[in-house]
Design a protein around this motif. Sequence first.
Motif, PDB file in Angstrom:
ATOM      1  N   SER A 164       4.983   6.831  -0.661  1.00 27.54           N
ATOM      2  CA  SER A 164       4.943   8.152  -1.287  1.00 27.54           C
ATOM      3  C   SER A 164       4.156   8.124  -2.588  1.00 27.54           C
ATOM      4  O   SER A 164       3.506   9.111  -2.956  1.00 27.54           O
ATOM      5  N   ALA A 165       4.226   6.995  -3.289  1.00 30.76           N
ATOM      6  CA  ALA A 165       3.520   6.864  -4.560  1.00 30.76           C
ATOM      7  C   ALA A 165       2.039   6.527  -4.375  1.00 30.76           C
ATOM      8  O   ALA A 165       1.270   6.548  -5.337  1.00 30.76           O
ATOM      9  N   GLY A 166       1.645   6.222  -3.138  1.00 33.36           N
ATOM     10  CA  GLY A 166       0.251   5.867  -2.887  1.00 33.36           C
ATOM     11  C   GLY A 166      -0.133   4.516  -3.438  1.00 33.36           C
ATOM     12  O   GLY A 166      -1.291   4.291  -3.817  1.00 33.36           O
ATOM     13  N   ILE A 167       0.811   3.585  -3.466  1.00 33.88           N
ATOM     14  CA  ILE A 167       0.543   2.233  -3.954  1.00 33.88           C
ATOM     15  C   ILE A 167       0.052   1.382  -2.785  1.00 33.88           C
ATOM     16  O   ILE A 167       0.735   1.255  -1.770  1.00 33.88           O
ATOM     17  N   ASP A 168      -1.135   0.821  -2.910  1.00 34.19           N
ATOM     18  CA  ASP A 168      -1.704  -0.005  -1.838  1.00 34.19           C
ATOM     19  C   ASP A 168      -0.890  -1.277  -1.656  1.00 34.19           C
ATOM     20  O   ASP A 168      -0.381  -1.862  -2.618  1.00 34.19           O
ATOM     21  N   PHE A 169      -0.799  -1.716  -0.391  1.00 32.94           N
ATOM     22  CA  PHE A 169      -0.054  -2.919  -0.030  1.00 32.94           C
ATOM     23  C   PHE A 169      -1.043  -3.887   0.603  1.00 32.94           C
ATOM     24  O   PHE A 169      -1.259  -3.886   1.806  1.00 32.94           O
ATOM     25  N   ASP A 170      -1.673  -4.691  -0.239  1.00 32.21           N
ATOM     26  CA  ASP A 170      -2.802  -5.512   0.187  1.00 32.21           C
ATOM     27  C   ASP A 170      -2.338  -6.826   0.824  1.00 32.21           C
ATOM     28  O   ASP A 170      -1.325  -7.396   0.426  1.00 32.21           O
TER      29      ASP A 170
END
Length: 502
Positions: A164-170
Amino acid sequence: MPDTVVIAGAGPTGTWMACELRLAGVPTVVLEQDPDISPHSRALTVHPRTIETFALRGAQHRMLAEGGQLPSGHFAILDERLDFTTLDTDFQFTLTLPQARTTELLRERAVALGADMRSGHRFVTFAEDDAGLTVTAEGPDGEYTLRADYLVGCDGTRSAVRESAGIDFDGTPSTALGALGDVRLSEPPDGPVISEWSLDGTFMCVAMPGDLYRFAVHSPEDVRTDWPDDFTLDELRTRVRRVCGTDFGMHSPSWLSRYGNTSRIAREYRKGRVLVVGDAAHQHMPAGGVGLNVGVQDAMNLGWKLAATCNGWAPETLLDTYHAERHPVGETLLEQSQAQTALFMDFTLQGQELRSFLARVIAERPQFKEALTERLSGLHVEYPPTDPAHPLIGLRAPNLRFADGHELFALFDRGEYVLVDFGRVKGFDARDLDLGDATGRIRRFRPTTASAEHRVRWADVGAALIRPDGYVAWASDEHEGEALARELRTATDAIHRAAAMS
């Protein structure tokens, strides 16, 4: 009134986060989508630094009473085991305690401290405005909203908060699998832990409460990128027999599961008013059982900082140090997990020789063995300053004992900074100093008799200021009273200058 925090996820990481916030009086709502604690416990071990973390708040006693104590650990299931009895800690062992029970004990503590624990309620989404966040949740009676100043995602690798926060999960997808089974045995092995690696596969067996045994297995056919059907008891039996010639009479499984070595890390641990913690921040192969432990350490690092921010005596920029300090730990976690995966999943003659070579080096090089042991235990983590400073700054403080019977860890039960005046400097008494804005936020301690500690690093320290999470914020070997007082005031002014700004 302090700011309000909403936490998504009530596993060990989320509940410890709630405990820390409530200890500081911060209004806290915890949303947990499952109505009950899952009886299936992927995590089974609590490592020494995590036990220390609980001990800093006096929360370790029931865990120690119920868990089994293993004085050794493993790196990549090598034959040469790591010896925890050499570690500089009161807890020279890993604690075998199912995650379900760890979660239950921590939830009891969080509720006792006043956390609003909402089981069967899931986080849906959030919207941010200038004044804070509107969090949408769904419970048994439908959707509703909560107002919050901060949102903390402790909701696992598929974190809805992170998305929801738009934090990338690399990171990288899974290239190897493992499987586990919790079963009963009619012919159990001797000892609480056994393991074996061969060209045909590897397995580890750990005794659990309730006459259960956990088997973790990896086989040559697990080096793959696809996901096969559900894991079965027959498959577990076959794999274990293949390696050691017996299945120990396994029967009555309570849980069978597969897992992979997907390796990902959140690009940002903080994005505005949203923070991610534990498995929501990092995903990895569960090698060495470190996942729960790193998650609790994430929560311990963030907890006091978020509480200080919510209570108005620290700037919001303090929250940026959570990413700065814990993101490198997450990167190291992924590196270590992938290194172990490569070692125990290489079922070739070359892999066998590499394992044999490393086991011999570990046995012959005590310093190498000690370094691996400290990494597995969690005691190696440091938060050193960028500028030259006292060598203790950024290191974890051990449980120093004093001749008058006091112990350092017992001073952290309120979650405050602790200032230790070792009574070695003439003309200096920290109890009498005006610490300005820090007054009332630092617990001061001076032993009534000289310290009984003889640790080399602490032998000449005149005073030390230790953070609520047990890491040294400031220390000095200055032995002139006025100079030591000036150093201390400078240190406390730097830490607490936000109170004057707010």
